[in-house]
Design a protein around this motif. Structure first.
Motif, mmCIF file in Angstrom:
data_model
loop_
_atom_site.group_PDB
_atom_site.id
_atom_site.type_symbol
_atom_site.label_atom_id
_atom_site.label_comp_id
_atom_site.label_asym_id
_atom_site.label_seq_id
_atom_site.Cartn_x
_atom_site.Cartn_y
_atom_site.Cartn_z
ATOM 1 N N ALA A 220 -22.713 11.289 27.382
ATOM 2 C CA ALA A 220 -21.430 10.603 27.189
ATOM 3 C C ALA A 220 -21.136 10.371 25.703
ATOM 4 C CB ALA A 220 -21.430 9.273 27.945
ATOM 5 N N VAL A 221 -22.177 10.112 24.918
ATOM 6 C CA VAL A 221 -21.994 9.924 23.469
ATOM 7 C C VAL A 221 -21.361 11.187 22.880
ATOM 8 C CG1 VAL A 221 -23.239 9.814 21.259
ATOM 9 C CG2 VAL A 221 -23.821 8.223 23.110
ATOM 10 N N HIS A 222 -21.946 12.337 23.207
ATOM 11 C CA HIS A 222 -21.424 13.588 22.653
ATOM 12 C C HIS A 222 -20.021 13.890 23.187
ATOM 13 C CE1 HIS A 222 -24.995 14.538 20.394
ATOM 14 N NE2 HIS A 222 -25.763 14.421 21.465
ATOM 15 N N GLN A 223 -19.819 13.598 24.460
ATOM 16 C CA GLN A 223 -18.498 13.818 25.066
ATOM 17 C C GLN A 223 -17.425 12.990 24.354
ATOM 18 O OE1 GLN A 223 -18.198 15.566 28.517
ATOM 19 N NE2 GLN A 223 -16.264 15.901 27.456
ATOM 20 N N PHE A 224 -17.736 11.713 24.170
ATOM 21 C CA PHE A 224 -16.781 10.801 23.528
ATOM 22 C C PHE A 224 -16.361 11.340 22.163
ATOM 23 C CE2 PHE A 224 -15.900 7.299 20.576
ATOM 24 C CZ PHE A 224 -14.948 6.563 21.265
ATOM 25 N N PHE A 225 -17.355 11.697 21.350
ATOM 26 C CA PHE A 225 -17.026 12.118 19.988
ATOM 27 C C PHE A 225 -16.375 13.500 19.970
ATOM 28 C CE2 PHE A 225 -20.236 8.831 18.734
ATOM 29 C CZ PHE A 225 -19.320 8.017 18.097
ATOM 30 N N ASP B 221 -14.515 14.839 22.237
ATOM 31 C CA ASP B 221 -13.124 14.689 22.689
ATOM 32 C C ASP B 221 -12.211 14.152 21.584
ATOM 33 O OD1 ASP B 221 -13.848 15.548 25.157
ATOM 34 O OD2 ASP B 221 -13.732 13.588 26.150
ATOM 35 N N ARG B 222 -12.794 13.439 20.630
ATOM 36 C CA ARG B 222 -11.982 12.843 19.566
ATOM 37 C C ARG B 222 -12.055 13.600 18.249
ATOM 38 N NH1 ARG B 222 -13.161 9.877 23.299
ATOM 39 N NH2 ARG B 222 -11.892 8.118 24.053
ATOM 40 N N GLY B 223 -12.592 14.816 18.291
ATOM 41 C CA GLY B 223 -12.593 15.654 17.088
ATOM 42 C C GLY B 223 -13.672 15.322 16.066
ATOM 43 N N PHE B 224 -14.744 14.645 16.512
ATOM 44 C CA PHE B 224 -15.861 14.357 15.597
ATOM 45 C C PHE B 224 -16.835 15.537 15.606
ATOM 46 C CE2 PHE B 224 -16.034 9.671 14.550
ATOM 47 C CZ PHE B 224 -14.828 9.316 15.126
ATOM 48 N N SER C 140 -16.108 15.211 3.666
ATOM 49 C CA SER C 140 -15.798 16.635 3.592
ATOM 50 C C SER C 140 -15.269 17.138 4.932
ATOM 51 C CB SER C 140 -17.029 17.439 3.171
ATOM 52 O OG SER C 140 -18.176 17.011 3.887
ATOM 53 N N MET C 141 -15.789 16.594 6.033
ATOM 54 C CA MET C 141 -15.348 17.050 7.349
ATOM 55 C C MET C 141 -14.580 15.984 8.130
ATOM 56 S SD MET C 141 -18.749 19.230 8.342
ATOM 57 C CE MET C 141 -18.100 19.937 9.859
ATOM 58 N N GLY C 142 -14.403 14.825 7.539
ATOM 59 C CA GLY C 142 -13.532 13.802 8.121
ATOM 60 C C GLY C 142 -14.194 12.873 9.113
ATOM 61 N N LEU C 143 -14.300 13.319 10.374
ATOM 62 C CA LEU C 143 -14.885 12.485 11.418
ATOM 63 C C LEU C 143 -16.213 13.104 11.839
ATOM 64 C CD1 LEU C 143 -11.666 11.983 13.605
ATOM 65 C CD2 LEU C 143 -12.568 10.462 11.834
ATOM 66 N N VAL C 144 -17.298 12.374 11.628
ATOM 67 C CA VAL C 144 -18.630 12.924 11.898
ATOM 68 C C VAL C 144 -19.521 11.860 12.529
ATOM 69 C CG1 VAL C 144 -18.560 14.636 10.039
ATOM 70 C CG2 VAL C 144 -19.379 12.314 9.556
ATOM 71 N N TYR D 121 -16.238 3.109 26.727
ATOM 72 C CA TYR D 121 -16.319 4.462 27.283
ATOM 73 C C TYR D 121 -17.706 4.695 27.900
ATOM 74 C CZ TYR D 121 -16.307 9.570 27.498
ATOM 75 O OH TYR D 121 -16.390 10.874 27.928
ATOM 76 N N LEU D 122 -18.747 4.302 27.168
ATOM 77 C CA LEU D 122 -20.115 4.525 27.650
ATOM 78 C C LEU D 122 -20.378 3.739 28.933
ATOM 79 C CD1 LEU D 122 -22.057 4.490 24.243
ATOM 80 C CD2 LEU D 122 -21.363 6.469 25.599
ATOM 81 N N VAL D 123 -19.945 2.501 28.944
ATOM 82 C CA VAL D 123 -20.159 1.658 30.125
ATOM 83 C C VAL D 123 -19.387 2.221 31.324
ATOM 84 C CG1 VAL D 123 -19.571 -0.607 31.062
ATOM 85 C CG2 VAL D 123 -20.778 -0.444 28.880
ATOM 86 N N ASN D 124 -18.154 2.644 31.095
ATOM 87 C CA ASN D 124 -17.375 3.231 32.184
ATOM 88 C C ASN D 124 -17.974 4.536 32.689
ATOM 89 O OD1 ASN D 124 -15.277 1.418 32.700
ATOM 90 N ND2 ASN D 124 -14.197 2.064 30.847
ATOM 91 N N TYR D 125 -18.529 5.298 31.766
ATOM 92 C CA TYR D 125 -19.165 6.554 32.142
ATOM 93 C C TYR D 125 -20.330 6.270 33.094
ATOM 94 C CZ TYR D 125 -20.861 11.350 31.622
ATOM 95 O OH TYR D 125 -21.250 12.646 31.866
ATOM 96 N N ALA D 126 -21.118 5.263 32.760
ATOM 97 C CA ALA D 126 -22.246 4.896 33.629
ATOM 98 C C ALA D 126 -21.733 4.462 35.004
ATOM 99 C CB ALA D 126 -23.070 3.785 32.987
#
Ligand code: 4AD
Ligand code: MG
Length: 481
Positions: free
Chosen positions: A145-150, A152-155, A220-224, A270-275
């Motif tokens: 879910a951590v990877h999904q969240f980021f 999805d938001r362009g991180f 350099s890459m903005g959102l990471v 998001y993480l809590v809802n995912y669970a």
């Protein structure tokens, strides 16, 4: 005759019915009568077990004697609708192979309730228990879910180094990395160990945080974000500290501290809802377990809500946001402070908040997650942005039962402010020349935070001790396995 292999998770959710199937797993229990044998099997894919039914005569007594709790078996047969209680399907076994026996006299994980302390001593077997199976499936879901969240938001996910040459953030709480001979190290002119002869040509340590390095990528890459192991040699033997833990550190270009708090709150929800959405079976089990555990505690220490209700509560309510100064006022006037019930009394602006204070604010005063921001600069790190008074644009997110889950800040992007602060805190510029460079060339407003992954997993599983949410915990005096 060919059998199709399925996981128990697949079989218990509708696959393979009336077909020839094969399952493989570890025996939970066996019940035997003259005409029928029932074997309960689990393969770790789900909290649910599959029931295997067999004819004792056909399977043979020699084989049946080796099918004990903990043995690994492969069973083949027809999956049929079950009329028994507690399951919808069962496997009518035509053939069972015992892959590995488990001598019931000496197998450490007996089919009974063990204490969590005992299970820590057999950490290589504890994921076979229901509780730890559920915990580690949830841990996986949270990683995903951590990877999904980021994503999805362009991180972008950035791997920052594990071995670091700067100890600016660590200040004496780091694990040294060296290949020098401890009995006969090279010595320098001053009589100390000559680390210029060490593997990296300088002193190196295990990282306490990937933040400083990931800042270069935000610029350099903005959102990471980083998601990696971190190491702290602090001697804290608490239920919330590990010497090796995993941290998620997002870093965002052109975010101020308000944007930072908004992201942190959205992320945790998001993480809590995912669970709640994706881990219903495991959560239901852990919820029951949590309720039983709570009932063992004295009334006044019990959590008011059950585990699932605590998760829903966090997902549905806005976090309270207060400044450090407001927090101090509340704490100064609080009952436990006046009655000297706190171990550390709050007497003045500037005191560091301990876990007892954080938990008072969250559990007793506001009864919801709290974000405290604008802390005194003297109790925070050098890189946090000065507010122009005695405070910095820091923010900590505090959760019920846990205390601090997230720590973060807006970063000092002004070169001269950063240099001044480093000087005051005796951090040599040479060590962080590259970090200062980021302020010299194309500097920007930016912010970030760190989520302690195990503390999050504690919250979503209801496990009281952080040692029970990481596969093989490392704590002072303990690195078995
Ligand atoms: O507050 P901390 O020390 O913040 C940092 O390391 C920053 N560099 C983060 C950033 O801004 N990028 O640690 C962040 C979180 C804490 O809030 C806590 O949840 C967790 O990491 N944490 C630990 N978890 C387990 N064991 C320990 N010893 C921990 N120390 C911190
Ligand atoms: Mg912190």
């Amino acid at each position: 005759m060919t059998y199709t292999k399925y996981s128990i998770s697949q079989l218990t959710s509708g696959a393979g019915l009336n077909q020839k199937v094969r399952v493989q797993g570890w025996v939970k229990s066996k019940r035997e009568s003259k005409n029928v044998v029932f074997i309960s099997l689990n393969d770790g894919s789900t909290i649910k077990n599959v029931q295997i039914v067999g004819d004792p005569e056909k399977l043979g007594e020699t084989l049946l004697r080796t099918i004990n709790s903990g043995a690994s078996i492969s069973a083949s047969g027809i999956l049929q609708t079950s009329h028994g209680k507690g399951q919808t399907v069962e496997l009518a076994a035509e053939n069972i192979i015992v892959d590995g026996e488990a001598d019931p006299e000496i197998y450490p994980l007996q089919p009974k309730k063990h204490s969590l302390e005992f299970l820590r001593e057999i950490a290589h077997f504890r994921p076979r228990s229901q509780t730890f199976g559920a915990v580690f499936r949830l841990r996986h879901a949270m990683i995903f879910a951590v990877h999904q969240f980021f994503n999805d938001r362009g991180f972008y996910n950035i791997h920052t180094p594990i071995i670091t040459g700067s100890d600016a953030e660590g200040a004496g709480e780091m694990f040294r990395v060296t290949t020098l001979d401890p009995l006969n190290p090279p010595v320098n002119e001053a009589g100390g160990v000559d680390y210029s002869k060490d593997f990296f040509g300088k002193e190196t340590n295990l990282t306490v945080s990937g933040q400083l390095e990931v800042e270069a990528f935000a610029q350099s890459m903005g959102l990471v974000y980083t998601f990696g192991p971190t190491f702290r040699a602090e001697n804290s033997n608490t239920s919330r500290h590990l010497a090796e833990f995993w941290m998620i550190e997002p870093e965002m270009a052109w975010y101020d501290n308000n944007d930072n708090m908004d992201l942190a709150e959205a992320f945790l929800k998001y993480l809590v809802n995912y669970a709640l959405d994706k881990c219903a079976d495991d959560l239901e089990f852990l919820d029951k377990r949590d309720t039983q555990e709570e009932q063992q505690k004295p009334q006044h220490q019990r959590q008011e809500l059950s585990l699932i209700d605590r998760l829903k509560f966090v997902s549905e309510h806005q976090f309270e946001r207060i400044t450090y100064t407001e927090a101090i006022e509340i704490l100064k006037n609080s009952k436990p402070n006046k009655k000297k019930k706190f171990q550390f009394l709050i007497d003045a602006w500037g005191s560091d908040l301990k876990s007892e204070h954080e938990r008072y604010l969250v559990e007793k005063h506001f009864k919801k997650p709290v974000i405290i921001y604008n802390y005194p600069k003297d109790i925070k790190a050098f890189y946090m942005r000065s507010n122009g008074d005695n405070t910095v644009a820091a923010m900590d997110v505090l959760f019920p039962g846990i205390g601090e889950v997230i720590g973060g800040s807006q970063r000092e992007e002004r070169l001269e402010y950063l240099q001044k602060r480093m000087k005051e805190m005796h951090i040599p510029e040479e060590e962080l020349w590259w970090y200062l460079d980021l302020r010299k060339f194309g500097t920007i407003t930016h912010s970030g935070f760190g989520l302690g992954f195990e503390r999050l997993v504690q919250f979503v599983t209801g496990m009281n001790n952080i040692r029970d949410v990481i596969p093989f915990p490392r704590t002072p005096g303990s690195a078995e396995f």
